[in-house]
Write a protein that holds these residues in place. Structure first.
Motif, mmCIF file in Angstrom:
data_model
loop_
_atom_site.group_PDB
_atom_site.id
_atom_site.type_symbol
_atom_site.label_atom_id
_atom_site.label_comp_id
_atom_site.label_asym_id
_atom_site.label_seq_id
_atom_site.Cartn_x
_atom_site.Cartn_y
_atom_site.Cartn_z
ATOM 1 N N TRP A 83 77.250 -43.056 71.055
ATOM 2 C CA TRP A 83 77.615 -41.771 70.420
ATOM 3 C C TRP A 83 77.039 -40.549 71.154
ATOM 4 C CZ3 TRP A 83 73.586 -38.843 68.660
ATOM 5 C CH2 TRP A 83 72.385 -39.507 68.394
ATOM 6 N N PRO A 84 75.810 -40.604 71.742
ATOM 7 C CA PRO A 84 75.338 -39.358 72.410
ATOM 8 C C PRO A 84 76.232 -38.932 73.574
ATOM 9 C CG PRO A 84 73.511 -40.900 72.058
ATOM 10 C CD PRO A 84 74.775 -41.657 71.795
ATOM 11 N N GLU A 85 77.002 -39.907 74.099
ATOM 12 C CA GLU A 85 77.866 -39.575 75.256
ATOM 13 C C GLU A 85 79.222 -39.013 74.816
ATOM 14 O OE1 GLU A 85 75.962 -43.701 76.904
ATOM 15 O OE2 GLU A 85 78.142 -43.394 77.128
ATOM 16 N N ARG A 86 79.459 -39.042 73.501
ATOM 17 C CA ARG A 86 80.766 -38.618 73.015
ATOM 18 C C ARG A 86 80.739 -37.136 72.600
ATOM 19 N NH1 ARG A 86 81.946 -43.056 68.289
ATOM 20 N NH2 ARG A 86 81.098 -44.907 69.303
ATOM 21 N N PRO A 87 81.886 -36.459 72.637
ATOM 22 C CA PRO A 87 81.950 -35.080 72.135
ATOM 23 C C PRO A 87 81.901 -35.055 70.608
ATOM 24 C CG PRO A 87 84.147 -35.828 72.750
ATOM 25 C CD PRO A 87 83.195 -36.934 73.125
ATOM 26 N N TRP A 88 81.587 -33.888 70.040
ATOM 27 C CA TRP A 88 81.651 -33.737 68.587
ATOM 28 C C TRP A 88 83.113 -33.837 68.178
ATOM 29 C CZ3 TRP A 88 77.680 -32.839 64.948
ATOM 30 C CH2 TRP A 88 76.383 -32.747 65.498
ATOM 31 N N PRO A 89 83.403 -34.578 67.095
ATOM 32 C CA PRO A 89 84.800 -34.700 66.649
ATOM 33 C C PRO A 89 85.321 -33.366 66.103
ATOM 34 C CG PRO A 89 83.384 -36.391 65.658
ATOM 35 C CD PRO A 89 82.483 -35.358 66.249
ATOM 36 N N PRO A 90 86.659 -33.232 66.051
ATOM 37 C CA PRO A 90 87.208 -32.028 65.409
ATOM 38 C C PRO A 90 86.868 -32.039 63.921
ATOM 39 C CG PRO A 90 88.951 -33.609 65.890
ATOM 40 C CD PRO A 90 87.706 -34.125 66.546
ATOM 41 N N ARG A 91 86.596 -30.872 63.351
ATOM 42 C CA ARG A 91 86.196 -30.806 61.929
ATOM 43 C C ARG A 91 87.426 -30.771 61.013
ATOM 44 N NH1 ARG A 91 80.818 -27.028 61.693
ATOM 45 N NH2 ARG A 91 80.822 -27.821 59.553
ATOM 46 N N ASP A 92 88.583 -30.412 61.587
ATOM 47 C CA ASP A 92 89.783 -30.169 60.785
ATOM 48 C C ASP A 92 90.446 -31.496 60.401
ATOM 49 O OD1 ASP A 92 93.087 -28.868 61.564
ATOM 50 O OD2 ASP A 92 92.080 -29.285 59.630
ATOM 51 N N LYS A 93 89.841 -32.225 59.458
ATOM 52 C CA LYS A 93 90.288 -33.584 59.140
ATOM 53 C C LYS A 93 91.683 -33.594 58.509
ATOM 54 C CE LYS A 93 89.040 -35.324 55.046
ATOM 55 N NZ LYS A 93 88.264 -35.922 53.944
ATOM 56 N N TYR A 94 92.088 -32.516 57.852
ATOM 57 C CA TYR A 94 93.384 -32.538 57.152
ATOM 58 C C TYR A 94 94.525 -32.122 58.069
ATOM 59 C CZ TYR A 94 90.611 -33.004 52.907
ATOM 60 O OH TYR A 94 89.734 -33.456 51.941
ATOM 61 N N GLY A 95 94.195 -31.424 59.157
ATOM 62 C CA GLY A 95 95.283 -30.878 59.965
ATOM 63 C C GLY A 95 95.465 -31.569 61.291
ATOM 64 N N HIS A 96 94.502 -32.431 61.653
ATOM 65 C CA HIS A 96 94.593 -32.998 63.002
ATOM 66 C C HIS A 96 94.008 -34.407 62.993
ATOM 67 C CE1 HIS A 96 94.586 -33.247 67.358
ATOM 68 N NE2 HIS A 96 93.284 -33.508 67.366
ATOM 69 N N SER A 97 94.647 -35.307 63.760
ATOM 70 C CA SER A 97 94.102 -36.667 63.917
ATOM 71 C C SER A 97 93.721 -36.854 65.377
ATOM 72 C CB SER A 97 95.154 -37.713 63.501
ATOM 73 O OG SER A 97 95.448 -37.554 62.131
ATOM 74 N N ALA A 98 92.430 -36.929 65.623
ATOM 75 C CA ALA A 98 91.938 -37.004 67.013
ATOM 76 C C ALA A 98 92.326 -38.344 67.636
ATOM 77 C CB ALA A 98 90.417 -36.824 67.028
ATOM 78 N N THR A 99 92.586 -38.302 68.932
ATOM 79 C CA THR A 99 92.882 -39.529 69.687
ATOM 80 C C THR A 99 91.569 -40.149 70.168
ATOM 81 O OG1 THR A 99 92.909 -38.308 71.761
ATOM 82 C CG2 THR A 99 95.016 -38.464 70.541
ATOM 83 N N ASP A 100 91.663 -41.388 70.657
ATOM 84 C CA ASP A 100 90.485 -42.032 71.247
ATOM 85 C C ASP A 100 89.900 -41.139 72.338
ATOM 86 O OD1 ASP A 100 91.817 -45.434 71.136
ATOM 87 O OD2 ASP A 100 90.702 -44.260 69.669
ATOM 88 N N GLU A 101 90.767 -40.560 73.122
ATOM 89 C CA GLU A 101 90.297 -39.724 74.243
ATOM 90 C C GLU A 101 89.550 -38.498 73.710
ATOM 91 O OE1 GLU A 101 93.371 -40.954 73.930
ATOM 92 O OE2 GLU A 101 92.957 -42.597 75.377
ATOM 93 N N GLU A 102 90.099 -37.840 72.690
ATOM 94 C CA GLU A 102 89.410 -36.660 72.139
ATOM 95 C C GLU A 102 88.038 -37.032 71.565
ATOM 96 O OE1 GLU A 102 93.247 -35.466 69.883
ATOM 97 O OE2 GLU A 102 91.890 -33.737 69.698
ATOM 98 N N LEU A 103 87.936 -38.274 71.107
ATOM 99 C CA LEU A 103 86.671 -38.712 70.495
ATOM 100 C C LEU A 103 85.701 -39.291 71.508
ATOM 101 C CD1 LEU A 103 88.231 -40.372 67.308
ATOM 102 C CD2 LEU A 103 86.975 -38.199 67.392
ATOM 103 N N GLY A 104 86.193 -39.375 72.773
ATOM 104 C CA GLY A 104 85.325 -39.933 73.807
ATOM 105 C C GLY A 104 85.188 -41.442 73.727
#
Ligand SMILES: COc1ccc(C(=O)/C=[SH]/C[C@H](NC(=O)CC[C@H](N)C(=O)O)C(=O)NCC(=O)O)cc1OC
Length: 261
Positions: A239-260
């Motif tokens: 997890w320390p190597e990953r970016p912070w996830p997007p906070r907008d849980k209702y409007g966006h679904s992050a991809t594996d890539e966005e989540l690192g």
């Protein structure tokens, strides 16, 4: 086997309770902790030990007997390592402690239902329900320990039970912008004293926010979301190597890539 073994998920709140108690007792190194990957099916050797149940933590005693349920395992460890005492010994004080602990399941369920909610139209209802849960704790503490910050003189049994939940609810601040109002000052003082206690530093806010992203999208216990190849609970990339996830849980679904991932 010369020591008890706990089979656990490193970021699970119920498992963290055991680590906190052992840390308070100076016995953390007397118990072997074996990590189980919650994103994978339980290994056969463990299912044989538990006769098929999958919930963690599980404790295997030094002579091979199996215990489950974190509150039960806590009492076993309290009895196995009686000093320093963590649970109250005075009968009335122990009863008060138990009354507070009886509130943990509903408190936990509200918080997890809130973070896992996917209906933006129900956000306010979840928020109101969570505030009522904190208000119940606030009222109890004002009755039994108005000065505080802890229920009794020091960080004890009730704090061991609740602190992992307070730490998981960092995900409510991040994904739901949930904050405790000023009028709930007593429970906020209790929570803040728990969060900063040295025996409870097994997880961090950043770790919880990153690992619990999939819970914020409605997928619990390592379940995989549509279009994703890895759970946010995966051990790798760390997890320390990953970016912070997007906070907008209702409007966006992050991809594996966005989540690192
Ligand atoms: C209220 O909803 C939730 C509240 C907490 C958790 C959590 O942190 C799980 S932590 C890991 C989870 N462990 C438990 O739920 C143990 C609870 C048990 N009552 C205890 O106190 O030990 C587990 O092993 N799940 C996999 C399985 O059972 O096969 C998840 C929730 O929903 C998915």
């Amino acid at each position: 086997m010369s020591e008890p073994t706990v089979y656990h998920i490193p970021v699970c709140p119920f498992c963290q309770r055991l680590e906190i108690l052992l840390s308070l007792k100076g016995q953390r190194n007397q118990v072997r902790f074996r990590v189980i990957d919650v994103t994978q099916a339980r290994p056969e050797f463990l299912l044989e030990k538990t006769r098929g149940s999958t919930a963690l933590p599980i404790l295997e005693t030094a002579d091979g007997r199996i215990l489950k349920e974190s509150l039960v395992i806590l009492q076993y460890l309290e009895d196995l390592y009686p000093e320093p005492v963590v649970a109250q010994r005075d009968p009335y004080r122990r009863a008060v402690e138990s009354l507070l602990v009886r509130m943990e399941a509903e408190f936990c369920n509200h918080g997890y239902a809130f973070v896992m909610n996917q209906d933006a139209g129900r956000r306010d209802a979840h928020r109101a329900g969570m505030l009522r849960q904190y208000a119940r704790l606030d009222e109890f503490l004002m009755e039994h320990a108005p000065s505080g910050p802890f229920l009794f003189e020091a960080f004890g049994w009730a704090e061991t039970v609740f602190t992992p939940l307070f730490m998981r609810f960092w995900f409510l601040e991040y994904y739901e912008d949930f904050q405790l109002p000023a009028e709930l000052a007593r429970v906020r003082a209790w929570r803040d004293a728990c969060l900063s206690h040295p025996a409870a530093q097994q997880v961090s806010r950043e770790q919880i926010v990153k690992l619990y992203y999939d819970y914020a999208k409605g997928a619990g216990n390592g379940a995989l979301l549509p279009g994703r190849r890895q759970s946010s609970f995966s051990f790798k990339p760390d997890w320390p190597e990953r970016p912070w996830p997007p906070r907008d849980k209702y409007g966006h679904s992050a991809t594996d890539e966005e989540l690192g991932l």
